[in-house]
Structures are given as structure tokens and as C-alpha cells.
Enzyme design. Structure first.
Site, short mmCIF file in Angstrom:
data_model
loop_
_atom_site.label_atom_id
_atom_site.label_comp_id
_atom_site.label_asym_id
_atom_site.label_seq_id
_atom_site.Cartn_x
_atom_site.Cartn_y
_atom_site.Cartn_z
N ARG A 11 2.60 -12.78 6.45
CA ARG A 11 2.77 -11.38 6.90
C ARG A 11 2.47 -10.47 5.72
NH1 ARG A 11 6.73 -7.39 6.97
NH2 ARG A 11 6.85 -6.16 8.90
N LYS A 26 6.53 -7.20 -2.36
CA LYS A 26 7.99 -7.10 -2.44
C LYS A 26 8.48 -7.00 -3.88
CE LYS A 26 9.17 -8.84 2.10
NZ LYS A 26 9.87 -9.84 2.90
#
Length: 342
Positions: free
Chosen positions: A318, A284
């Protein structure tokens, strides 16, 4: 036997309120809770609250119930492998649009150590707009139909739409992973109740198209915990069983760099909610803000986030990179469990 801390101005009598930090071990906190429950001025409620939090924190679930079977967390964090069947996801968009390639990637992730496969047909990257239900179904159903009965691990559907969730459950999915916390489409709660799906309740400030415009928090961890506590309470009251709920603080979803770092530093605090915790940090933008790396070069920076999750007992991570994550977890566990082998 413990300690307490407030802002120094409170001691000098200037402001009328402050955050109070109670510093003690579990035994002393239990003693404090018992003493407070016999006191006036609203302290009895505080004592009951401390006792409730300690009970939840000390009795974390060892697994999560599915329509058939259970996911076991006793062996360490379960890896949720990301399978985006989208043209525009921030890291792997376009790679798995073909159902055959998507199926091959799912099988590969299972072989590498994934315990859940998370299939998504709509990008939720910052600035993305909502996709029509028909198009989302056209992307995910061919993949789910190929995976049904093929892989030995549960399949999760990453969606905000009740119709998509219902079709996915009929096609073999067993988990609904909703970035809106089952809030965008009221029908998705009914779908979860009727199908017995496990659910991931994520916190997001705003929506994907607006969430990074101006997110603001005074205390990110406390505010997100408070929201998750309220939301999970609502969902339990609507029929979703406690043992089917997973919470996700929503790294990168309406969060500044400082907020993401604060969440990861205090991720263990979310266990006070009494639910398994899922964290999605993989590749991210906050990693890129720190390292200056593009999405294709953020794997190693993400290992620091994984270490924080491991240290604080997160139950599910995840990720896009299953093999590398599984190797990290294996070595971490070997280091920390070495005393058990003597």
C-alpha cells in the site's frame, strides 16, 4: 538432519523456559512433525502445529475473492494506491478533497500500475481523533460514485465504521480495509458477510490517538502473528470466508522503530497464517527516524522496505507513489526472473 537452539541458561538448568528455534528444511520439518505426533508430554500437539504451519506456508493463496471477480497475485505484488480524501492525513492531506481531483488521481494511479485504489475519508495518523460518520460519508461517497464503473481495478474503502463500509460497498467498493481488524464497530463484520467484501485485517496496539504513546512488545512478530491468528479465526467463525481475508501487521500503528524493522525483516513469517499479506510502509515515520527526512523526502528510504517485501513474497503493498513503486517492482522482477528467459 536439522538443529535446535535454546538460550544457554536452559542448558545449564537455570530458567525453566526458553524460546526454542528449530532449524531445518521443509522435508526434515515434516519428518519431525510426524515423529512428534507419536510422542507424550504434549509433543503430539506440537507436531500437529508444525504440520499445520507448513501446510499453510506451502499453499499460499494465488488470489483473493471479491464480490465480483478476483485479485490475482501470481504476477508479483499488487500495488494498492492510497487516495486520502482528508484534510489532515500525514502525507497527502488536503490534496484530493475535491472529488474531481480525487477521481483524476485515482485514474492516474491505475495508469501508473495500481491494482487496487484505497479510498479513505478519515485520517489515522498518530494522534488523530475519530471522525463522525456523516462527515466521513460526505468525503468518500462523491469520489466512490465517480469511480464506479470508471476504473478497471477494485476499490477499497479504508474505514472502521459499519455504516461507511456499507455505503461504500453499495457505491462500488469491493474491499473493506479496517485498521481495527473489524473490531471497533461490531456491525462491520455483518456488512462484510452480507456484501461478500474482501477484508484487510490489520493489527494495531491502541487507537490512532494513543497508539504511539508507549507501545511495548517482547517479540513483535510472534505477538502480532498470534493476534492475527486469533482474530482471523474469530472472523471465519462469524461467516467471513477464508479466501476473502488479507492480513496486515500494521507498520507504524502502535509500533516502535525497532518493532517496525523487526516486522519488515520477518515479514515472510506472516505467510504461516495462510492468508495474503499486505504491508503499508509508504513514507511513514520510521523511515524519517532512520534518514532524518520529512514525509516529502521518504520515497527512496521506503524502497528498502519494498525490497524486503519483494524478497519475502508479500502479496500487496500500500503506497502513495505508484509509478515509482511499479518501476521498482518491474526491475526487481526482471532481475529475479532472468533465468526463466534463457
Amino acid at each position: 538432519g536439522g538443529d535446535a537452539a535454546v538460550h544457554r541458561d536452559v542448558i545449564e538448568g537455570r530458567p525453566d523456559e526458553s524460546t526454542l528455534f528449530i532449524i531445518a528444511d521443509r522435508r526434515r520439518l515434516l519428518v519431525l512433525a510426524e515423529k512428534l505426533q507419536n510422542q507424550p508430554f504434549g509433543l503430539s500437539g506440537l507436531g500437529a502445529r508444525i504440520n499445520s504451519l507448513l501446510c499453510k506456508y506451502n499453499n499460499l493463496p494465488s488470489g483473493i475473492s471479491l464480490p465480483e471477480g478476483k485479485i490475482d497475485f501470481t504476477g508479483g505484488p499488487v500495488i494498492m494506491g492510497v487516495l486520502n480524501v482528508t484534510p489532515d492525513s500525514f502525507h497527502d492531506g488536503g490534496r484530493h478533497l475535491d472529488p474531481g481531483r480525487a477521481t483524476d488521481r485515482a485514474l492516474e494511479m491505475v495508469e501508473q500500475g495500481a491494482g487496487i485504489i484505497d479510498v479513505g475519508g478519515e485520517s489515522s495518523r498518530p494522534g488523530s481523533s475519530s471522525l463522525g460518520e456523516e462527515e466521513e460519508l460526505a468525503r468518500i461517497l462523491p469520489v466512490l460514485e465517480r469511480l464506479a464503473g470508471t476504473i478497471p481495478v477494485p476499490v477499497s474503502i479504508d474505514t472502521r465504521k459499519a455504516g461507511v463500509a456499507e455505503a461504500a460497498m453499495k457505491s462500488g467498493a469491493s474491499i473493506i480495509n479496517d485498521i481495527s481488524g473489524l473490531g471497533d464497530d461490531p456491525g462491520i463484520v455483518r456488512t462484510a458477510v452480507e456484501t461478500g467484501a474482501a477484508v484487510v485485517i490489520m493489527h494495531m496496539q491502541g487507537t490512532p490517538d494513543t497508539m504511539q504513546e508507549n507501545p511495548v512488545y517482547e517479540d513483535a512478530v510472534s505477538e502480532i502473528i498470534e493476534w492475527l491468528e486469533g482474530r482471523t479465526g474469530e472472523l471465519v467463525s462469524k461467516g467471513i470466508r477464508h479466501d476473502k481475508i488479507i492480513v496486515d501487521p500494521g507498520i507504524g500503528f502502535g509500533k516502535r522503530l525497532a518493532d517496525n524493522l523487526e516486522i519488515l525483516d520477518g515479514i515472510g513469517s506472516f505467510h504461516a497464517l495462510g492468508f495474503p499479506v499486505l504491508v503499508g510502509y509508504s513514507r511513514k515515520s520510521f523511515i524519517g527516524m532512520i534518514t532524518g527526512r520529512g514525509t516529502g523526502e521518504r520515497l527512496h528510504g521506503g524502497f528498502a522496505a519494498l525490497g524486503a517485501c519483494m524478497e519475502q513474497g508479500v502479496q500487496i503493498v500500500r503506497v502513495h507513489d505508484v509509478k515509482e513503486t511499479a518501476d521498482f517492482i518491474s526491475v526487481w522482477n526482471a532481475i529475479n526472473n532472468r533465468g526463466n528467459e534463457r
